[in-house]
Design an enzyme around this catalytic site. Structure first.
Site, PDB file in Angstrom:
ATOM      1  N   HIS A 142       0.839  -1.209   0.000  1.00 28.75           N
ATOM      2  CA  HIS A 142       0.000   0.000   0.000  1.00 28.75           C
ATOM      3  C   HIS A 142       0.872   1.256   0.000  1.00 28.75           C
ATOM      4  CE1 HIS A 142      -3.333  -2.591   1.426  1.00 28.75           C
ATOM      5  NE2 HIS A 142      -4.128  -1.625   1.032  1.00 28.75           N
ATOM      6  N   ASN A 173       8.173  -4.432   3.417  1.00 28.59           N
ATOM      7  CA  ASN A 173       6.769  -4.093   3.628  1.00 28.59           C
ATOM      8  C   ASN A 173       6.290  -4.512   5.006  1.00 28.59           C
ATOM      9  OD1 ASN A 173       4.098  -3.315   2.987  1.00 28.59           O
ATOM     10  ND2 ASN A 173       3.609  -5.378   2.268  1.00 28.59           N
TER      11      ASN A 173
END
EC number: 3.1.30.-
Length: 298
Positions: A142, A173
DNA sequence: TTTATTGT
């Protein structure tokens, strides 16, 4: 080990701290403790708040999220939880801006109800798909984080458009990048609003012939670009109405030990402006009376 | 807790 294998070189004119931070040999910082005294956390004195009526650069109804202006003006999309500029060449966003505060962080939304989805508003020639990411070895990372928008299921759902996603090293991430997102959320305890601008970078590296090249992997049938780095620019509004502070980070898209403090990735905002083709500070200066004050290495 | 992927 967290240092990059490749050598990073940037153009002339970078601040001393930045070039030291990003100097040959990777991200090892050589400035020692005094680096921190010369880098980010930029106090911006002056006008504490800006009225909605003063907003002029905002196309559409982007509203309060874009209070400090647009880093660029191409392919703008406004969603429930963020405003973004899409880059059809790389099949990911150029930047995404969101506004975090205690209200946006609280609610019953749950990512178990969410699925990553193609962005149908983008031409099929220039659109990333889930198939592009499958088996690529990269996470769908994201840009505007899901957990920043628990206030509304729709807002959280909107963060799952693949136009708000970029191929990200899984270790990064799920560890250090996640920690940076958590830091952004925790800053809402100390600041009235936290504006977060996130995006990919494709930085030149020196190759064997001594010349600089921008080289990045692409994944899937749609050739989704794998960024070499990611940036986050934070605009922190002080609760007492005294002004705003800036903090900006650049992280390489590779595994980073959680032992490395996030402060190590602070860079002057000008560094990101030069690397990204985006502009943040002119917008902020327009929105504040005093402008950006005294950055030692600017 | 939140960030995810893969396999069944």
């Amino acid at each position: 080990m967290w240092r990059t294998g490749a050598t990073l070189v940037f153009g002339a004119g970078l601040g001393a701290a930045a070039s030291r931070l990003l100097s040959a040999g990777g991200w090892r910082e050589e400035g020692g403790a005094d680096l921190m005294s010369r880098v980010p956390v930029i106090p911006v004195p002056g006008v504490p708040t800006v009225q909605a009526s003063e907003l002029q650069v905002s196309p559409g109804s982007s509203g309060a999220v874009m209070k400090y202006g647009f880093p660029s003006l191409g392919n703008i999309k406004t969603r429930e939880s963020y405003v973004t500029s899409y880059d059809p060449l790389t099949r990911t966003a150029s930047w995404v801006i969101e506004r975090l505060n205690p209200a946006s962080l609280s609610g019953l939304s749950d990512r178990k109800y969410c699925e990553f989805k193609e962005d149908d508003s983008i031409h099929v020639f220039h659109r990333a798909t889930n198939a592009d990411y499958k088996g690529s070895g990269f996470d769908r990372g994201h840009l505007a984080a899901a957990a920043n928008h628990k206030w509304s299921q729709k807002a959280m759902d909107d963060t799952f458009y693949l136009s708000n996603v970029a191929p990200q090293n899984p270790h990064l991430n799920q560890n250090t990048w996640n920690n940076l997102e958590k830091l952004c959320r925790s800053l809402t305890k100390r600041y009235l609003n936290v504006y977060v601008c996130t995006g990919p970078l494709y930085l030149p590296r020196q190759e064997a012939d001594g010349k600089l090249y921008v080289r990045y992997q692409v994944i899937g049938r749609n050739h989704v670009a794998v960024p070499t780095h990611f940036f986050k620019v934070l605009i922190l509004e002080q609760a007492d109405g005294k002004g705003v502070e800036l903090r900006s980070y650049v992280l390489p898209n590779e595994p980073i030990s959680e032992q490395v403090p996030l402060e190590r990735f602070l860079v002057p905002i000008e560094t990101i402006e030069r690397m990204s083709g985006l502009l943040f500070v002119p917008n902020i200066m327009k929105r504040t009376a005093g402008g950006v004050r005294a950055i030692a290495d600017r």
